[in-house]
Design a protein around this motif. Sequence first.
Motif, PDB file in Angstrom:
ATOM      1  N   LEU A   2       1.421  -1.429  -0.276  1.00  5.91           N
ATOM      2  CA  LEU A   2      -0.194   0.181   0.537  1.00  5.91           C
ATOM      3  C   LEU A   2       0.913   1.292  -0.011  1.00  5.91           C
ATOM      4  CD1 LEU A   2      -2.642   1.520   0.414  1.00  5.91           C
ATOM      5  CD2 LEU A   2      -2.844   0.794   2.445  1.00  5.91           C
ATOM      6  N   PHE A   3       2.370   1.744   1.106  1.00  6.89           N
ATOM      7  CA  PHE A   3       3.010   2.763   0.533  1.00  6.89           C
ATOM      8  C   PHE A   3       3.093   2.744  -0.407  1.00  6.89           C
ATOM      9  CE2 PHE A   3       3.035   1.612   5.861  1.00  6.89           C
ATOM     10  CZ  PHE A   3       3.071   3.064   5.903  1.00  6.89           C
ATOM     11  N   ALA A   4       3.699   1.537  -1.225  1.00 10.86           N
ATOM     12  CA  ALA A   4       4.249   2.045  -2.588  1.00 10.86           C
ATOM     13  C   ALA A   4       3.829   2.638  -3.283  1.00 10.86           C
ATOM     14  CB  ALA A   4       4.509   0.120  -3.110  1.00 10.86           C
ATOM     15  N   ARG A   5       2.346   1.746  -3.357  1.00 11.29           N
ATOM     16  CA  ARG A   5       1.453   2.385  -4.081  1.00 11.29           C
ATOM     17  C   ARG A   5       0.502   3.871  -3.838  1.00 11.29           C
ATOM     18  NH1 ARG A   5      -3.932  -2.084  -6.320  1.00 11.29           N
ATOM     19  NH2 ARG A   5      -1.552  -2.692  -7.058  1.00 11.29           N
ATOM     20  N   VAL A   6       1.206   3.616  -2.426  1.00 11.19           N
ATOM     21  CA  VAL A   6       0.775   5.736  -2.374  1.00 11.19           C
ATOM     22  C   VAL A   6       1.543   6.161  -2.667  1.00 11.19           C
ATOM     23  CG1 VAL A   6      -0.102   7.065  -0.493  1.00 11.19           C
ATOM     24  CG2 VAL A   6      -0.818   5.312  -0.235  1.00 11.19           C
ATOM     25  N   ASP A   7       3.023   5.931  -2.676  1.00 12.66           N
ATOM     26  CA  ASP A   7       3.658   7.092  -3.909  1.00 12.66           C
ATOM     27  C   ASP A   7       3.643   6.861  -5.001  1.00 12.66           C
ATOM     28  OD1 ASP A   7       5.262   7.026  -0.744  1.00 12.66           O
ATOM     29  OD2 ASP A   7       6.418   5.933  -1.058  1.00 12.66           O
ATOM     30  N   ALA A   8       3.616   5.862  -5.510  1.00 11.51           N
ATOM     31  CA  ALA A   8       3.705   5.603  -6.917  1.00 11.51           C
ATOM     32  C   ALA A   8       1.910   7.043  -7.609  1.00 11.51           C
ATOM     33  CB  ALA A   8       2.984   4.656  -7.189  1.00 11.51           C
ATOM     34  N   LEU A   9       1.319   6.395  -6.803  1.00 12.51           N
ATOM     35  CA  LEU A   9       0.133   7.809  -7.048  1.00 12.51           C
ATOM     36  C   LEU A   9       0.495   9.120  -7.176  1.00 12.51           C
ATOM     37  CD1 LEU A   9      -2.804   5.554  -5.761  1.00 12.51           C
ATOM     38  CD2 LEU A   9      -2.457   6.312  -7.838  1.00 12.51           C
ATOM     39  N   LEU A  10       0.975   9.488  -5.648  1.00  6.34           N
ATOM     40  CA  LEU A  10       1.561  10.981  -5.791  1.00  6.34           C
ATOM     41  C   LEU A  10       2.834  11.350  -6.401  1.00  6.34           C
ATOM     42  CD1 LEU A  10       2.636  10.563  -1.728  1.00  6.34           C
ATOM     43  CD2 LEU A  10       0.730  11.900  -2.960  1.00  6.34           C
ATOM     44  N   SER A  11       3.872  10.809  -7.171  1.00  9.09           N
ATOM     45  CA  SER A  11       4.869  11.105  -7.962  1.00  9.09           C
ATOM     46  C   SER A  11       3.752  10.845  -9.175  1.00  9.09           C
ATOM     47  CB  SER A  11       5.273   9.644  -7.857  1.00  9.09           C
ATOM     48  OG  SER A  11       6.479   9.803  -6.822  1.00  9.09           O
ATOM     49  N   ALA A  12       2.682  10.411  -9.633  1.00 13.63           N
ATOM     50  CA  ALA A  12       2.267  10.518 -10.782  1.00 13.63           C
ATOM     51  C   ALA A  12       1.248  12.039 -11.365  1.00 13.63           C
ATOM     52  CB  ALA A  12       0.720   9.538 -11.011  1.00 13.63           C
ATOM     53  N   GLY A  13       0.928  12.189  -9.313  1.00 12.11           N
ATOM     54  CA  GLY A  13       0.667  14.104  -9.254  1.00 12.11           C
ATOM     55  C   GLY A  13      -0.700  13.880  -8.665  1.00 12.11           C
ATOM     56  N   LEU A  14      -1.153  14.426  -7.629  1.00 13.31           N
ATOM     57  CA  LEU A  14      -2.466  14.308  -6.635  1.00 13.31           C
ATOM     58  C   LEU A  14      -2.248  15.660  -6.012  1.00 13.31           C
ATOM     59  CD1 LEU A  14      -2.567  10.943  -4.396  1.00 13.31           C
ATOM     60  CD2 LEU A  14      -3.831  11.815  -6.982  1.00 13.31           C
ATOM     61  N   ASP A  15      -3.892  16.150  -5.888  1.00 10.89           N
ATOM     62  CA  ASP A  15      -3.858  17.988  -5.807  1.00 10.89           C
ATOM     63  C   ASP A  15      -4.783  17.461  -4.370  1.00 10.89           C
ATOM     64  OD1 ASP A  15      -3.861  19.122  -7.962  1.00 10.89           O
ATOM     65  OD2 ASP A  15      -5.591  17.752  -8.326  1.00 10.89           O
ATOM     66  N   ALA A  16      -5.142  16.171  -3.340  1.00  8.98           N
ATOM     67  CA  ALA A  16      -5.691  15.873  -2.813  1.00  8.98           C
ATOM     68  C   ALA A  16      -5.691  14.193  -2.218  1.00  8.98           C
ATOM     69  CB  ALA A  16      -6.587  17.213  -2.003  1.00  8.98           C
ATOM     70  N   VAL A  17      -5.297  13.713  -0.396  1.00  4.28           N
ATOM     71  CA  VAL A  17      -5.754  13.058  -0.007  1.00  4.28           C
ATOM     72  C   VAL A  17      -6.487  12.583   1.113  1.00  4.28           C
ATOM     73  CG1 VAL A  17      -4.335  10.458   0.602  1.00  4.28           C
ATOM     74  CG2 VAL A  17      -3.385  12.288  -1.294  1.00  4.28           C
ATOM     75  N   VAL A  18      -7.503  11.665   1.502  1.00  3.50           N
ATOM     76  CA  VAL A  18      -8.628  11.615   2.332  1.00  3.50           C
ATOM     77  C   VAL A  18      -7.782  10.743   2.350  1.00  3.50           C
ATOM     78  CG1 VAL A  18     -10.508  11.685   2.868  1.00  3.50           C
ATOM     79  CG2 VAL A  18      -9.838  13.286   0.679  1.00  3.50           C
ATOM     80  N   ILE A  19      -7.187  10.163   4.406  1.00  4.32           N
ATOM     81  CA  ILE A  19      -7.179   9.223   5.089  1.00  4.32           C
ATOM     82  C   ILE A  19      -8.710   9.193   6.328  1.00  4.32           C
ATOM     83  CG2 ILE A  19      -5.455   7.605   6.025  1.00  4.32           C
ATOM     84  CD1 ILE A  19      -3.597  10.235   5.288  1.00  4.32           C
ATOM     85  N   SER A  20      -9.445   7.903   5.281  1.00  5.29           N
ATOM     86  CA  SER A  20     -10.673   8.221   6.390  1.00  5.29           C
ATOM     87  C   SER A  20     -10.983   6.495   7.311  1.00  5.29           C
ATOM     88  CB  SER A  20     -11.447   8.260   5.334  1.00  5.29           C
ATOM     89  OG  SER A  20     -11.698   9.723   5.296  1.00  5.29           O
ATOM     90  N   GLY A  21     -11.324   6.383   8.505  1.00  2.00           N
ATOM     91  CA  GLY A  21     -11.630   5.352   8.787  1.00  2.00           C
ATOM     92  C   GLY A  21     -11.248   4.815  10.338  1.00  2.00           C
ATOM     93  N   SER A  22     -11.230   3.956  10.182  1.00  2.00           N
ATOM     94  CA  SER A  22      -9.913   2.633  11.308  1.00  2.00           C
ATOM     95  C   SER A  22      -9.294   2.005  10.930  1.00  2.00           C
ATOM     96  CB  SER A  22     -11.488   1.754  12.530  1.00  2.00           C
ATOM     97  OG  SER A  22     -11.810   1.212  11.181  1.00  2.00           O
ATOM     98  N   LEU A  23      -8.393   1.188  11.676  1.00  4.90           N
ATOM     99  CA  LEU A  23      -7.647   0.576  11.444  1.00  4.90           C
ATOM    100  C   LEU A  23      -8.060  -1.065  11.731  1.00  4.90           C
ATOM    101  CD1 LEU A  23      -4.774   2.194  12.866  1.00  4.90           C
ATOM    102  CD2 LEU A  23      -5.339   2.447  10.844  1.00  4.90           C
ATOM    103  N   PRO A  24      -7.641  -1.727  10.374  1.00  4.30           N
ATOM    104  CA  PRO A  24      -7.672  -3.764  10.200  1.00  4.30           C
ATOM    105  C   PRO A  24      -7.009  -4.056  11.256  1.00  4.30           C
ATOM    106  CG  PRO A  24      -6.858  -2.734   8.112  1.00  4.30           C
ATOM    107  CD  PRO A  24      -7.002  -1.731   9.206  1.00  4.30           C
ATOM    108  N   GLN A  25      -6.725  -4.915  11.643  1.00  4.04           N
ATOM    109  CA  GLN A  25      -6.324  -5.916  12.444  1.00  4.04           C
ATOM    110  C   GLN A  25      -4.672  -5.852  12.143  1.00  4.04           C
ATOM    111  OE1 GLN A  25      -8.007  -9.053  14.810  1.00  4.04           O
ATOM    112  NE2 GLN A  25      -9.750  -9.299  12.974  1.00  4.04           N
ATOM    113  N   GLY A  26      -3.874  -5.931  13.002  1.00  2.33           N
ATOM    114  CA  GLY A  26      -2.256  -5.991  12.531  1.00  2.33           C
ATOM    115  C   GLY A  26      -1.789  -4.542  11.556  1.00  2.33           C
ATOM    116  N   ILE A  27      -2.482  -3.650  11.882  1.00  2.00           N
ATOM    117  CA  ILE A  27      -2.184  -2.715  11.163  1.00  2.00           C
ATOM    118  C   ILE A  27      -1.247  -1.238  12.077  1.00  2.00           C
ATOM    119  CG2 ILE A  27      -2.790  -0.851  10.221  1.00  2.00           C
ATOM    120  CD1 ILE A  27      -2.651  -2.658   7.816  1.00  2.00           C
ATOM    121  N   PRO A  28      -0.303  -1.199  12.356  1.00  2.00           N
ATOM    122  CA  PRO A  28       0.233  -0.397  13.802  1.00  2.00           C
ATOM    123  C   PRO A  28      -0.197   1.279  13.179  1.00  2.00           C
ATOM    124  CG  PRO A  28       2.051  -1.289  11.775  1.00  2.00           C
ATOM    125  CD  PRO A  28       0.975  -1.167  11.309  1.00  2.00           C
ATOM    126  N   LEU A  29      -0.504   1.353  14.539  1.00  2.00           N
ATOM    127  CA  LEU A  29      -1.459   3.273  15.091  1.00  2.00           C
ATOM    128  C   LEU A  29      -0.420   3.902  14.185  1.00  2.00           C
ATOM    129  CD1 LEU A  29      -1.990   2.474  19.166  1.00  2.00           C
ATOM    130  CD2 LEU A  29      -3.655   2.845  16.545  1.00  2.00           C
TER     131      LEU A  29
END
Length: 323
Positions: free
Chosen positions: A121-148
């Motif tokens: 997921l981090f790699a995909r977000v980096d790729a999308l950011l490099s391709a160009g974005l105007d805003a990112v929204v991070i929403s909702g709870s964290l599933p199990q096993g994901i660091p806080l």
Amino acid sequence: MARILTLTLNPALDLTVRAGGTLRLGEVNRTESTRIDAAGKGINVARVLAKLGHDVTVSGLLGANNETDFVRAFAACGLRDAFIRVPGETRINIKLSEAGGRVTDLNGPGLRIPASALQALFARVDALLSAGLDAVVISGSLPQGIPLSTPSDLITRIREHQVPAWLDTSGAALVAGLAARPSGVKPNDLELADWAGHPLDTYEARLRAARRLHDDGIADVLLSLGSEGVLWASDGAALTATPPPVSVVSTVGAGDTLLAGTLHGVLSGWPRERVLRFATALAAESVRHIGVGEPDAVDFEQLHQHTLVQSLSMDPSAGETHP
Ligand SMILES: Nc1ncnc2c1ncn2[C@@H]1O[C@H](COP(=O)(O)OP(=O)(O)OP(=O)(O)O)[C@@H](O)[C@H]1O
Ligand SMILES: O=P(O)(O)OC[C@@]1(O)O[C@H](CO)[C@@H](O)[C@@H]1O
């Protein structure tokens, strides 16, 4: 049109059950209707932004075994699918909607996520950011096993690309995420009270908490207050909005609609009063039915006209601040 990415780390199939009257726990209840929607906060935000004409990519962590409803919804809404697939089934969240407008949420913990999926997921977000974005929204709870620390790690990456990041989560993930200073945050009063460590039951207490975050470097603090409306600290000023009267069917997704409407106005460069009036009217529209707000509703202009926006002093001790 802006290029927006929404991240939903813990999506859900929302199973909405509409009761004809009031639910009786421990008894057989006959329901009026049931429906299933591909949801989760970031996906709800994306649905609204796409309706408003933006180029929206959705990503996060999606169970590979029951993805059909999501894939169909993304295609129907014109959302670009950049979700990482993980083994297993995405959770089903139950929404019990009663005739009087009361809604009860039963939200599951979500999948257990392998570390490799988070790295992907981090790699995909980096790729999308490099391709160009105007805003990112991070929403909702964290599933199990994901660091806080995951929301704050994402915010740090997004900030490195000088892209505004908006955060809407709760509990410990919110506390950790706020420390990374997103550009915008949308807690509700209970979520912000958790962070503040005391109840926010007066206007002054809410303003004080919002101002603390704003002074700390979070440019937009959008505090949602259910039927009471919204308090928005932004640009060194505070605005409040009182929604128009509506009859409530389901409040699920109202906060997501409010965030999406606000982001739409901000990215469109509108004056703050106009942004808040629009977003509050759209959130009120959303509670009249199941699902997110509909900007094309026939009476949207009336809702808009009956939404009251007031500008207030940022000083919580100033006597005249109470709307
Ligand atoms: N009964 C209502 N009448 C009119 N507007 C409402 C009502 N309930 C909520 N809203 C609008 O929706 C916004 C978001 O609602 P709320 O504060 O409940 O968000 P939330 O807790 O984040 O919801 P969710 O997580 O389910 O999306 C409110 O700030 C308000 O503008
Ligand atoms: O469990 P979380 O991730 O906090 O919230 C999930 C959720 O309640 O949020 C949306 C409404 O905002 C629903 O579509 C979804 O079921």
